[in-house]
Design a protein around this motif. Structure first.
Motif, PDB file in Angstrom:
ATOM      1  N   GLU A   7       0.833  -1.205   0.000  1.00 51.26           N
ATOM      2  CA  GLU A   7       0.000   0.000   0.000  1.00 51.26           C
ATOM      3  C   GLU A   7       0.869   1.258   0.000  1.00 51.26           C
ATOM      4  OE1 GLU A   7      -3.990  -1.571   2.365  1.00 51.26           O
ATOM      5  OE2 GLU A   7      -2.220  -0.920   3.507  1.00 51.26           O
ATOM      6  N   LEU A   8       1.941   1.229   0.784  1.00 52.10           N
ATOM      7  CA  LEU A   8       2.861   2.375   0.809  1.00 52.10           C
ATOM      8  C   LEU A   8       3.477   2.585  -0.572  1.00 52.10           C
ATOM      9  CD1 LEU A   8       4.397   4.478   2.625  1.00 52.10           C
ATOM     10  CD2 LEU A   8       6.242   2.778   2.709  1.00 52.10           C
ATOM     11  N   ALA A   9       3.899   1.490  -1.192  1.00 46.88           N
ATOM     12  CA  ALA A   9       4.500   1.578  -2.522  1.00 46.88           C
ATOM     13  C   ALA A   9       3.507   2.152  -3.524  1.00 46.88           C
ATOM     14  CB  ALA A   9       4.971   0.198  -2.971  1.00 46.88           C
ATOM     15  N   GLU A  10       2.254   1.732  -3.428  1.00 45.06           N
ATOM     16  CA  GLU A  10       1.228   2.237  -4.348  1.00 45.06           C
ATOM     17  C   GLU A  10       0.998   3.725  -4.137  1.00 45.06           C
ATOM     18  OE1 GLU A  10      -3.490   1.487  -5.467  1.00 45.06           O
ATOM     19  OE2 GLU A  10      -2.404   0.040  -4.225  1.00 45.06           O
ATOM     20  N   LEU A  11       0.944   4.155  -2.887  1.00 47.62           N
ATOM     21  CA  LEU A  11       0.732   5.573  -2.587  1.00 47.62           C
ATOM     22  C   LEU A  11       1.877   6.435  -3.132  1.00 47.62           C
ATOM     23  CD1 LEU A  11      -0.580   5.356   1.088  1.00 47.62           C
ATOM     24  CD2 LEU A  11      -1.836   6.283  -0.880  1.00 47.62           C
ATOM     25  N   ALA A  12       3.089   5.900  -3.100  1.00 44.12           N
ATOM     26  CA  ALA A  12       4.262   6.658  -3.548  1.00 44.12           C
ATOM     27  C   ALA A  12       4.582   6.417  -5.022  1.00 44.12           C
ATOM     28  CB  ALA A  12       5.475   6.284  -2.697  1.00 44.12           C
ATOM     29  N   THR A  13       3.736   5.648  -5.692  1.00 48.11           N
ATOM     30  CA  THR A  13       3.939   5.301  -7.107  1.00 48.11           C
ATOM     31  C   THR A  13       5.317   4.682  -7.319  1.00 48.11           C
ATOM     32  OG1 THR A  13       2.706   7.346  -7.561  1.00 48.11           O
ATOM     33  CG2 THR A  13       3.497   6.118  -9.458  1.00 48.11           C
ATOM     34  N   THR A  14       5.608   3.684  -6.528  1.00 50.71           N
ATOM     35  CA  THR A  14       6.870   2.969  -6.671  1.00 50.71           C
ATOM     36  C   THR A  14       6.590   1.484  -6.478  1.00 50.71           C
ATOM     37  OG1 THR A  14       9.179   2.898  -5.953  1.00 50.71           O
ATOM     38  CG2 THR A  14       7.538   3.228  -4.231  1.00 50.71           C
ATOM     39  N   ARG A  20      11.911  -1.805  -0.133  1.00 51.15           N
ATOM     40  CA  ARG A  20      12.836  -2.683   0.587  1.00 51.15           C
ATOM     41  C   ARG A  20      14.288  -2.276   0.348  1.00 51.15           C
ATOM     42  NH1 ARG A  20       9.495  -8.147  -1.152  1.00 51.15           N
ATOM     43  NH2 ARG A  20       7.906  -8.018   0.507  1.00 51.15           N
ATOM     44  N   HIS A  21      14.572  -1.836  -0.882  1.00 48.42           N
ATOM     45  CA  HIS A  21      15.935  -1.393  -1.197  1.00 48.42           C
ATOM     46  C   HIS A  21      16.306  -0.162  -0.377  1.00 48.42           C
ATOM     47  CE1 HIS A  21      19.610  -0.939  -3.429  1.00 48.42           C
ATOM     48  NE2 HIS A  21      19.263   0.262  -3.871  1.00 48.42           N
ATOM     49  N   TYR A  22      15.361   0.759  -0.214  1.00 46.94           N
ATOM     50  CA  TYR A  22      15.624   1.956   0.592  1.00 46.94           C
ATOM     51  C   TYR A  22      15.854   1.589   2.054  1.00 46.94           C
ATOM     52  CZ  TYR A  22      14.081   4.785  -3.402  1.00 46.94           C
ATOM     53  OH  TYR A  22      13.965   5.375  -4.633  1.00 46.94           O
ATOM     54  N   HIS A  23      15.191   0.549   2.512  1.00 48.15           N
ATOM     55  CA  HIS A  23      15.452   0.056   3.868  1.00 48.15           C
ATOM     56  C   HIS A  23      16.904  -0.416   3.973  1.00 48.15           C
ATOM     57  CE1 HIS A  23      11.516   0.500   5.481  1.00 48.15           C
ATOM     58  NE2 HIS A  23      10.927  -0.478   4.796  1.00 48.15           N
ATOM     59  N   ARG A  24      17.324  -1.210   2.986  1.00 43.43           N
ATOM     60  CA  ARG A  24      18.683  -1.763   3.024  1.00 43.43           C
ATOM     61  C   ARG A  24      19.736  -0.662   2.939  1.00 43.43           C
ATOM     62  NH1 ARG A  24      16.191  -5.723  -0.310  1.00 43.43           N
ATOM     63  NH2 ARG A  24      16.957  -4.683  -2.197  1.00 43.43           N
ATOM     64  N   TYR A  38       3.400  -8.386  10.035  1.00 41.76           N
ATOM     65  CA  TYR A  38       3.315  -7.461   8.909  1.00 41.76           C
ATOM     66  C   TYR A  38       3.746  -6.055   9.330  1.00 41.76           C
ATOM     67  CZ  TYR A  38       0.811 -10.976   6.198  1.00 41.76           C
ATOM     68  OH  TYR A  38       0.481 -12.114   5.509  1.00 41.76           O
ATOM     69  N   LYS A  39       4.418  -5.367   8.415  1.00 47.43           N
ATOM     70  CA  LYS A  39       4.901  -4.017   8.705  1.00 47.43           C
ATOM     71  C   LYS A  39       3.748  -3.025   8.740  1.00 47.43           C
ATOM     72  CE  LYS A  39       9.420  -4.850   6.570  1.00 47.43           C
ATOM     73  NZ  LYS A  39      10.328  -4.526   5.446  1.00 47.43           N
ATOM     74  N   GLN A  40       3.917  -1.993   9.583  1.00 49.58           N
ATOM     75  CA  GLN A  40       2.922  -0.933   9.696  1.00 49.58           C
ATOM     76  C   GLN A  40       3.579   0.407   9.356  1.00 49.58           C
ATOM     77  OE1 GLN A  40       0.080  -1.435  13.246  1.00 49.58           O
ATOM     78  NE2 GLN A  40       1.991  -2.328  14.009  1.00 49.58           N
ATOM     79  N   TYR A  41       3.314   0.890   8.152  1.00 47.46           N
ATOM     80  CA  TYR A  41       3.890   2.165   7.724  1.00 47.46           C
ATOM     81  C   TYR A  41       2.931   3.303   8.038  1.00 47.46           C
ATOM     82  CZ  TYR A  41       7.372  -0.444   5.029  1.00 47.46           C
ATOM     83  OH  TYR A  41       8.399  -1.275   4.652  1.00 47.46           O
ATOM     84  N   GLY A  42       3.500   4.434   8.470  1.00 44.59           N
ATOM     85  CA  GLY A  42       2.683   5.598   8.769  1.00 44.59           C
ATOM     86  C   GLY A  42       2.990   6.759   7.838  1.00 44.59           C
ATOM     87  N   ARG A  48       8.804  10.490   3.995  1.00 45.53           N
ATOM     88  CA  ARG A  48      10.220  10.207   3.747  1.00 45.53           C
ATOM     89  C   ARG A  48      10.403   9.554   2.374  1.00 45.53           C
ATOM     90  NH1 ARG A  48      14.866   9.274   6.734  1.00 45.53           N
ATOM     91  NH2 ARG A  48      14.123  11.090   7.871  1.00 45.53           N
ATOM     92  N   LEU A  49       9.541   8.618   2.050  1.00 41.69           N
ATOM     93  CA  LEU A  49       9.632   7.930   0.763  1.00 41.69           C
ATOM     94  C   LEU A  49       9.428   8.908  -0.391  1.00 41.69           C
ATOM     95  CD1 LEU A  49       9.958   5.314  -0.805  1.00 41.69           C
ATOM     96  CD2 LEU A  49       7.531   4.831  -0.413  1.00 41.69           C
ATOM     97  N   LEU A  50       8.483   9.814  -0.254  1.00 37.36           N
ATOM     98  CA  LEU A  50       8.232  10.806  -1.303  1.00 37.36           C
ATOM     99  C   LEU A  50       9.405  11.779  -1.439  1.00 37.36           C
ATOM    100  CD1 LEU A  50       4.456  11.585  -0.646  1.00 37.36           C
ATOM    101  CD2 LEU A  50       5.433  10.237  -2.523  1.00 37.36           C
ATOM    102  N   GLN A  51      10.050  12.097  -0.312  1.00 38.45           N
ATOM    103  CA  GLN A  51      11.222  12.969  -0.361  1.00 38.45           C
ATOM    104  C   GLN A  51      12.367  12.293  -1.124  1.00 38.45           C
ATOM    105  OE1 GLN A  51      11.754  13.531   3.852  1.00 38.45           O
ATOM    106  NE2 GLN A  51      10.711  15.530   3.855  1.00 38.45           N
ATOM    107  N   ILE A  52      12.549  11.020  -0.855  1.00 39.39           N
ATOM    108  CA  ILE A  52      13.596  10.266  -1.558  1.00 39.39           C
ATOM    109  C   ILE A  52      13.286  10.208  -3.050  1.00 39.39           C
ATOM    110  CG2 ILE A  52      14.708   8.012  -1.802  1.00 39.39           C
ATOM    111  CD1 ILE A  52      14.069   7.553   1.200  1.00 39.39           C
TER     112      ILE A  52
END
Length: 240
Positions: A7-14, A20-24, A38-42, A48-52
């Motif tokens: 869901e996070l990936a869909e929201l950020a269009t990625t 997962r790569h950004y985590h690493r 399961y992970k819980q993203y807020g 942060r993802l959109l900034q990246i």
């Protein structure tokens, strides 16, 4: 409100793999997990993802992205380098567009190098092919001179040479060689590099010499080759 990785990936269009790569890479903090694992993203993760993504979209390498607290950025030096690279790309694109415009204007003449489009229609097939080969082995300054030579080669001797038939008799060849020698000698005076052409080559002199010789043999008939050789020898003697 929390989101899963997909869901996070869909929201950020990625993609999930990108998250997962950004985590690493240490750019995106790992979120808390539910009891089921399961992970819980807020919202903070989404921001942060959109900034990246914003920095990646303008060409900032991941290795140059800096994270400090809640902010994400990069150095002025990195941005300046990216801007300089973009300027080069834009300049190259403008040159390419200009060449395309010339090709369209002059009937898509692609058998001549850049810079000769305006004179291509007045060139013989041999001149076009030789100029194209020259553009691969001589530096840009030399090609500027080649263009000037081609644009001014409307003297009687050059015209007669280009029209010389393969069965031209010996007297015609001798007379034309003498006349054509004056044209070559004049060019040697105006363009001194013609006396030492290897100095302007961009690659192997041996390979370039073979390419020039083979191209000339391919596009000129036996009578023209004979006249060209004789005229060059005479021109060098006169130029001493």
């Amino acid at each position: 409100m929390t989101w899963s990785t997909s869901e996070l990936a869909e929201l950020a269009t990625t993609t999930v793999n990108t998250v997962r790569h950004y985590h690493r890479c240490g750019l995106l903090d790992e979120p808390r997990r539910r009891s089921n694992g399961y992970k819980q993203y807020g919202v903070t993760h989404l921001v942060r993802l959109l900034q990246i993504r914003r920095l990646r979209d303008i060409g900032v390498p991941l290795a140059e992205i800096e994270t400090t607290g809640s902010s994400v950025g990069t150095s002025a030096e990195v941005l300046t380098a990216i801007d300089a690279n973009l300027a080069d790309v834009i300049e190259s694109s403008l040159r390419t567009r200009a060449q395309i415009a010339l090709l369209l204007e002059h009937g898509s003449i692609t058998e001549v190098p850049a810079g000769l489009e305006h004179t291509a229609l007045g060139m013989t097939p041999a001149e076009r092919s030789i100029a194209l080969v020259y553009s691969q082995i001589y530096d840009p300054k030399t090609m500027d001179d080649v263009r000037d030579i081609i644009e001014s080669d409307d003297d009687a001797a050059t015209i007669a040479f280009e029209a010389l038939p393969a069965d031209a008799d010996a007297d015609t060849r001798t007379r034309l060689a003498d006349e054509f020698a004056d044209t070559i000698a004049k060019a040697m005076v105006e363009y001194p590099w013609m006396n030492e052409p290897n100095a302007r080559l961009m690659g192997s002199p041996e390979l370039a010499g073979e390419a020039i010789a083979e191209t000339i043999r391919e596009f000129y008939n036996t009578a023209q080759l004979d006249v060209l050789l004789r005229a060059t020898v005479i021109a060098r003697q006169r130029h001493r």
